[in-house]
Write an enzyme that holds these catalytic residues in place. Structure first.
Site, short mmCIF file in Angstrom:
data_model
loop_
_atom_site.label_atom_id
_atom_site.label_comp_id
_atom_site.label_asym_id
_atom_site.label_seq_id
_atom_site.Cartn_x
_atom_site.Cartn_y
_atom_site.Cartn_z
CG HIS A 76 43.59 50.21 43.85
ND1 HIS A 76 44.04 49.73 42.61
CD2 HIS A 76 44.31 49.55 44.81
CE1 HIS A 76 44.87 48.91 43.05
NE2 HIS A 76 45.28 48.72 44.32
NE ARG A 80 48.42 51.26 47.70
CZ ARG A 80 48.24 50.14 47.28
NH1 ARG A 80 46.89 49.45 47.20
NH2 ARG A 80 49.23 49.20 46.84
CB SER A 87 45.99 43.61 48.27
OG SER A 87 47.14 43.77 47.39
N GLY A 129 38.31 32.23 40.72
CA GLY A 129 39.86 31.58 40.44
C GLY A 129 40.99 32.47 40.89
N GLY A 130 40.66 33.60 41.58
CA GLY A 130 42.00 34.30 41.90
C GLY A 130 42.74 33.79 42.89
CG LEU A 131 46.91 35.04 44.40
CD1 LEU A 131 47.47 36.36 44.96
CD2 LEU A 131 47.43 33.68 44.41
N GLY A 182 40.59 32.19 45.81
CA GLY A 182 39.86 30.86 45.29
C GLY A 182 40.75 29.90 45.34
CG HIS A 215 46.77 53.04 43.80
ND1 HIS A 215 47.75 53.65 43.57
CD2 HIS A 215 47.18 51.72 44.24
CE1 HIS A 215 49.05 53.21 43.70
NE2 HIS A 215 48.83 51.82 44.18
#
Length: 632
Positions: free
Chosen positions: A369, A302, A423, A15-17, A19, A241
């Site tokens: 990270h 990074r 990201s 259910g993140g961005l 999904g 990171h």
């Protein structure tokens, strides 16, 4: 009703961005979506992203261009990313920002009311849109509201507090559903679907506690489909990171925006200097990033910054107080400016360190990270545009028919190293592309999942229940929590910022031993209700199997590329000077030879005795690798 017009059912896991965007595309296309999440979707790890999202708007009049964004992304990734998806990603970024605006995302703005943009690592243009230092949270609010609208209309059904355990495949090997476990009742249930999208995020918990990632960023779901036949690509490329806050329980991210807004990284010139940092004069400080990389200074990518900090602390012994820490200094900047632009990370540091970054520099050190590698996904190249073919059912398809992957759990956009603020862009864009691909895939399905026999679903449920019973009734002696600690220490020590083959060989052997030990756990808990130890034990087993993929992939690649750094195989850059001189000509010849051998995607397939590693070509059809990475 024809196959083209029949309503199908799609399962989105995560259910993140990624999904949520996949859900928007699929449900918006008229199909039913079951959205699975380990917790409430607004607790997904996407909310932790701080610094911003990249898009070429040229709001600062720096003559930025989409071509430059493409070049920076490919160069930052050491040319390892397939280029058509990167081209389409960068081209779509401006319109994606406008879409977020229409969703009501509260981006930071200039006094004139225009979208503000900040500098991020690996670039020379202000290209990063942001919402203070809580950009991920604001983007999630915008997309979540759109999904809630579709949920109210009956087109989306959320199943929160359910954990994905495995796929159900038909007789042809195509994915036709999932088996999941209710984390409250521990009920194991099969769910039919005509396609499945995996958007389950990263795998930083393989390095716990030295990771900025959430405790739920285990990579277990990706590991499970890998064990069921999905290929896993570029596992060795894991980003550390450079500016993570030290902590007893875990490390916490101090956004790259701190460097982009003018933060400076330094240590005392005298490693024996124990004075408070505010009492150390400017002439007595060593701003090593600015010395070593004057063209970019504190905004180098990074991987470059992390290795520089590692070198200062571990090799030169010049870390603050002789330890693993350097200063990230904001105290020279205007206090009001910093508070308005970086308030979220200031609050985190104040709370957990007990000091104010506006009064004294923060103490930071690299921490695990972000996974550049992930499930292998396909794409269809569009020769006319040079990017990917919009709506192709091949886009973001894994090697298992009917299974798609997007977000951090796929390998598609970042090559050997991800640029900061790419990201949130890749998660959002890949979710939308995967959703559109699924719609095309569904149009070609003649026989829906509801028409399949019950046997494969029942068999997978029985298999997963057997795993649970064995763990719940096991008479072993191993603690899943101690095994997780051992895994994190092993990975941090031997598959970390700096690697060598001898250490990797020891890691591979130790991981095989850990996997054997993980088969003999004692959960010390037999509750049939909300047994968190059971869920964690299963995750630990799958994390160890995924760690074996990472270690084997790292062992197979004998070069330095992006986040994968083996000093014994490094090609040292000639001293800065005449780019056409003999030293540089000789270096470029060696670099081209190394690329001919190693500019390839690492692909792992599951085997009974461990991962099988192979390589496949990278699509270089957009931009030929023109020069080595040089940020000096």
């Amino acid at each position: 009703m024809s196959a083209a017009t029949a309503q199908r059912r799609v399962i989105v896991v995560g259910g993140g961005l990624g999904g949520l965007w996949a859900t928007l595309a699929i449900a918006g296309g008229g199909q039913k979506v079951l959205l699975f999440s380990l917790f409430e979707v607004m607790r997904s790890h996407s909310v932790c992203a701080q610094g911003g999202i990249n898009a070429v708007l040229d709001a600062k009049g720096q003559r930025d261009s989409i071509d430059q964004h493409i070049h920076d992304t490919l160069k930052g990734g050491s040319w390892l990313a397939n280029q058509p998806p990167v081209k389409s990603l960068c081209e779509a970024a401006p319109s994606l920002i406008r879409t977020f605006e229409r969703m009501g995302v509260t981006f930071s703005r200039t006094p004139e009311g225009l979208l503000d943009q900040r500098l991020f690592g690996g670039v020379k243009h202000r290209r990063t849109c942001f919402a203070g230092a809580s950009t991920g949270q604001q983007l999630m609010h915008g997309v979540d509201q759109q999904v809630r609208r579709l949920e109210a209309e009956g087109r989306v059904q959320k199943l929160e507090w359910w954990e994905f355990l495995g796929l159900v495949k038909d007789a042809d090997g195509a994915c036709r559903g999932v088996v999941a476990m209710d984390l409250r009742s521990l009920e194991v249930q099969a769910f039919r679907a005509d396609a499945v999208v995996l958007a389950t995020g990263g795998l930083g918990q393989l390095y716990a506690p030295q990771t900025t990632c959430s405790t739920n960023s285990t990579g277990a779901a990706a590991s499970r489909v890998y064990q069921q036949g999905a290929r896993f690509a570029n596992a060795e490329f894991f980003q550390f990171h450079p500016t993570a806050m030290l902590g007893e329980d875990k490390t916490r991210l101090m956004s790259e925006a701190a460097r982009g807004e003018g933060g400076r990284v330094w240590v005392p010139k005298d490693p024996a200097d124990r004075r408070e940092p505010g009492r150390i004069l400017e002439a007595e400080r060593w701003y090593f990033l600015e010395d070593w990389y004057p063209a970019y200074g504190n905004t180098v990518p990074r991987d470059i910054a992390s290795r520089a900090i590692w070198r200062v602390c571990r090799e030169l012994g010049q870390g603050v107080g002789g330890g693993d820490r350097v200063y990230l200094d904001l105290t020279h900047l205007d206090r009001g400016f910093v508070e308005s632009r970086l308030g979220a990370i200031l609050s985190i540091y104040r709370k957990f360190a007990g000091t104010d970054p506006l009064d004294a520099p923060m103490e930071i050190f690299p921490a695990a990270h972000y996974a550049m590698g992930g499930l292998w996904v396909d794409f269809e190249h569009d020769p006319a545009s040079g990017g990917v073919t919009p709506g192709s059912p091949r886009n973001h398809a894994t090697s298992i028919p009917g299974l798609y992957a997007c977000g951090e759990c796929d390998y598609g956009y970042h090559g050997a190293n991800r640029l900061g603020a790419n990201s949130l862009l890749s998660a959002s864009y890949s979710g939308r592309v995967a959703g559109e691909a699924v719609l095309s895939c569904l149009a070609g399905i003649e026989r829906g999942a509801d028409d399949l026999p019950a046997a494969p679903f029942q068999d997978e449920v029985a298999r997963q229940q057997a795993i649970n019973r064995e763990l719940m009734t096991g008479q072993g002696s191993e603690s899943p929590f101690q095994l997780h600690d051992a895994l994190g220490a092993l990975m941090t020590d031997r598959v970390g910022v700096v690697r060598d083959n001898a250490s990797l060989d020891r890691a591979i052997a130790a991981l095989a031993e850990l996997e054997g030990r993980a088969a003999h756990m004692d959960l010390r808990e037999a509750s049939p209700w909300a047994n968190q130890t059971l869920a964690h034990a299963r995750q630990v087993q799958d994390m160890i199997r995924l760690a074996r993929v990472m270690a084997a992939s790292a062992r197979a690649r004998d070069e330095c590329r992006g986040a994968h750094y083996k000093p014994e195989f490094e090609l040292p850059l000639p001293s800065a000077g005449d780019a056409d001189g003999p030293a540089w000509q000789h270096y470029r010849e060696r670099w081209r030879a190394e690329n001919a051998r190693w500019l390839k995607t690492t692909v792992a397939e599951h085997g009974i005795d461990g991962p099988r590693i192979d390589f496949e070509p990278v699509d270089l059809s957009v931009l030929a690798p023109d020069r080595p990475r040089d940020y000096r």
